[in-house]
Motif scaffolding. Structure first.
Motif, PDB file in Angstrom:
ATOM      1  N   LEU A  20       0.833  -1.207   0.000  1.00 50.52           N
ATOM      2  CA  LEU A  20       0.000   0.000   0.000  1.00 50.52           C
ATOM      3  C   LEU A  20       0.865   1.254   0.000  1.00 50.52           C
ATOM      4  O   LEU A  20       0.605   2.209  -0.750  1.00 50.52           O
ATOM      5  CB  LEU A  20      -0.920  -0.006   1.218  1.00 50.52           C
ATOM      6  N   LEU A  52       2.358   1.748  -3.458  1.00 49.72           N
ATOM      7  CA  LEU A  52       1.388   2.247  -4.432  1.00 49.72           C
ATOM      8  C   LEU A  52       1.193   3.748  -4.296  1.00 49.72           C
ATOM      9  O   LEU A  52       1.117   4.482  -5.276  1.00 49.72           O
ATOM     10  CB  LEU A  52       0.050   1.540  -4.252  1.00 49.72           C
ATOM     11  N   LEU A  98      -0.675   5.526  -9.822  1.00 47.34           N
ATOM     12  CA  LEU A  98      -2.132   5.644  -9.889  1.00 47.34           C
ATOM     13  C   LEU A  98      -2.594   7.096  -9.770  1.00 47.34           C
ATOM     14  O   LEU A  98      -3.779   7.372  -9.650  1.00 47.34           O
ATOM     15  CB  LEU A  98      -2.779   4.812  -8.776  1.00 47.34           C
ATOM     16  N   GLU A 100      -8.702   3.576  -8.346  1.00 46.86           N
ATOM     17  CA  GLU A 100      -9.060   3.291  -6.961  1.00 46.86           C
ATOM     18  C   GLU A 100      -8.546   1.907  -6.596  1.00 46.86           C
ATOM     19  O   GLU A 100      -8.405   1.027  -7.456  1.00 46.86           O
ATOM     20  CB  GLU A 100     -10.567   3.396  -6.724  1.00 46.86           C
ATOM     21  N   VAL A 101      -8.249   1.751  -5.312  1.00 44.41           N
ATOM     22  CA  VAL A 101      -7.768   0.469  -4.808  1.00 44.41           C
ATOM     23  C   VAL A 101      -8.728   0.016  -3.710  1.00 44.41           C
ATOM     24  O   VAL A 101      -8.964   0.755  -2.745  1.00 44.41           O
ATOM     25  CB  VAL A 101      -6.332   0.573  -4.257  1.00 44.41           C
ATOM     26  N   LEU A 155      -9.630  -2.690  -0.766  1.00 44.88           N
ATOM     27  CA  LEU A 155      -9.054  -3.663   0.159  1.00 44.88           C
ATOM     28  C   LEU A 155     -10.214  -4.464   0.748  1.00 44.88           C
ATOM     29  O   LEU A 155     -10.907  -3.983   1.646  1.00 44.88           O
ATOM     30  CB  LEU A 155      -8.280  -2.943   1.272  1.00 44.88           C
ATOM     31  N   LEU A 205      -5.376  -6.977  -2.770  1.00 45.94           N
ATOM     32  CA  LEU A 205      -5.663  -5.620  -3.216  1.00 45.94           C
ATOM     33  C   LEU A 205      -6.310  -5.708  -4.588  1.00 45.94           C
ATOM     34  O   LEU A 205      -5.874  -6.498  -5.436  1.00 45.94           O
ATOM     35  CB  LEU A 205      -4.395  -4.765  -3.347  1.00 45.94           C
ATOM     36  N   VAL A 219      -7.061  -3.383  -7.816  1.00 50.01           N
ATOM     37  CA  VAL A 219      -6.757  -2.098  -8.451  1.00 50.01           C
ATOM     38  C   VAL A 219      -7.694  -1.903  -9.627  1.00 50.01           C
ATOM     39  O   VAL A 219      -7.719  -2.725 -10.562  1.00 50.01           O
ATOM     40  CB  VAL A 219      -5.291  -2.041  -8.931  1.00 50.01           C
ATOM     41  N   ARG A 220      -8.489  -0.848  -9.605  1.00 51.84           N
ATOM     42  CA  ARG A 220      -9.432  -0.537 -10.681  1.00 51.84           C
ATOM     43  C   ARG A 220      -8.996   0.743 -11.370  1.00 51.84           C
ATOM     44  O   ARG A 220      -8.892   1.796 -10.730  1.00 51.84           O
ATOM     45  CB  ARG A 220     -10.844  -0.396 -10.120  1.00 51.84           C
ATOM     46  N   ARG A 221      -8.770   0.616 -12.679  1.00 56.49           N
ATOM     47  CA  ARG A 221      -8.253   1.767 -13.434  1.00 56.49           C
ATOM     48  C   ARG A 221      -8.697   1.660 -14.887  1.00 56.49           C
ATOM     49  O   ARG A 221      -8.517   0.624 -15.521  1.00 56.49           O
ATOM     50  CB  ARG A 221      -6.733   1.785 -13.363  1.00 56.49           C
ATOM     51  N   GLU A 262      -9.804  -4.162 -14.064  1.00 49.71           N
ATOM     52  CA  GLU A 262      -9.601  -4.550 -12.674  1.00 49.71           C
ATOM     53  C   GLU A 262      -8.453  -5.552 -12.574  1.00 49.71           C
ATOM     54  O   GLU A 262      -8.400  -6.522 -13.321  1.00 49.71           O
ATOM     55  CB  GLU A 262     -10.883  -5.164 -12.117  1.00 49.71           C
TER      56      GLU A 262
END
Length: 333
Positions: free
Chosen positions: A139, A142, A148, A254-255, A257, A271, A273-275, A279
């Motif tokens: 975390l 990142l 990001l 966005e990440v 958890l 984790l 990770v959406r970008r 996903e």
């Protein structure tokens, strides 16, 4: 002892033979650098029973254990209101201290502990187990890496429904309530990641405090706090189950958890990770978090450091400042 040297071990004493100390002892068995050596309590009889149960060589009252020269470090697992006194006594006795969170219910008492730690030149670590291991490291990386975008918001909650509204959790004289018991976890995450983003953590802007008082303590509470450009929206409860998730919102992604807090035996590992409509699921190794925090203090002792990088004193101060103000507002309402 260095990180690669597993031959020298820290001789630990547990102060307070309760449930969380039992979990710490279990964790200590998985550590690389620690061994349980002694148990202290306000009751020598209770200390002796715990020592026998867990194979500790020595037991006695707090004073008797702190006077021993074969104890290198102590773990404090007592109620919140006794942390400061025991931590200061241990530091003045020349011991390194791992103190269960919160370090103390008020910023004033936390400052006293850290002042004594600095004067005695002994390490002090507030035991936020979520700060240790690959998940916490990932975390921070990142956030600090910037891939990001900038971190803008940390959203997290930690709450459970206590089966009965009595005992330590609902005792105002023992600093019961949700904020100090579990609300400190989403707050600590926000402080950790705000610091990793380069935001100031010593001058929080309080945007919102809300709470429901139950049996004289904060049964549930929520807050919105800004640390520079990073906003923390956090919630906690001891009267209702809350999702164990957290969301980190960046400018470009966005990440999520799914299990932000792990457990006393296993750190979190996942984790998401959406970008850009995609996903990516990231899995990291699991560690025994209570072993990891114990080893972190052992390495500080070996290296002659007073602080542990995963939970430096500036973060302990920042958490104590917000917890003090948040709880004061909750109980005044």
């Amino acid at each position: 002892m260095t990180q690669a040297d597993d031959t020298v071990q820290t001789r630990w004493a547990v102060l307070g033979p309760g449930a969380i100390s039992r979990d710490f002892v279990v964790g200590l068995r998985a550590s690389q650098h620690g061994v349980l050596h002694a148990v202290g309590s306000s009751s020598a009889e209770r200390a002796g029973a715990f020592a026998t149960e867990h194979g500790a060589a020595a037991s006695g009252t707090y004073d008797e254990i702190l006077a021993r020269d074969d104890v290198d470090a102590v773990y404090i697992g007592t109620v919140h209101t006794t942390h400061a006194e025991l931590a200061i006594r241990a530091l003045e006795a020349g011991k390194a201290v791992l103190c269960e969170k919160p370090a103390s219910p008020t910023l004033e008492e936390v400052e006293r502990i850290l002042d004594i730690a600095a004067r005695t030149r002994r390490p002090f670590l507030e035991a936020f187990k979520t700060r240790f291991g690959p998940f916490a490291d990932a975390l921070r990386e990142l956030v600090a890496g910037g891939e990001l975008g900038a971190l803008e918001r940390v959203e997290g909650a930690f709450g459970f429904a206590a089966p009965v509204h009595e005992g330590r959790l609902f005792d105002r004289a023992l600093a019961g309530g949700a904020i100090l018991d579990v609300g400190c976890y989403p707050l600590s995450l926000a402080i950790d990641l705000a610091a990793a983003a380069g935001a100031p953590i010593d001058a929080p802007e309080y945007r919102r405090f809300e709470a429901e008082v139950v049996s004289g303590v904060d049964g549930s509470a929520s807050a919105e706090i800004a640390f520079g450009g990073v906003t923390a929206a956090i919630a906690t409860s001891i009267i209702a189950d809350l999702p164990r998730t957290a969301v980190l919102r960046f400018t470009d992604a966005e990440v999520v958890l799914p299990n932000a807090w792990g457990s006393r035996t296993e750190s979190s590992s996942t984790l998401i990770v959406r970008r850009g409509g995609e996903e990516r699921v990231v899995e990291v190794p699991v560690v025994q978090p209570m072993a990891a925090e114990a080893d972190a203090l052992s390495l500080a002792v070996a290296d002659g450091r007073l602080e542990v990088p995963q939970m430096p004193w500036s973060h302990t101060r920042a958490a104590a400042r917000v917890l003090t103000d948040w709880r004061e507002a909750a109980l005044a309402g």
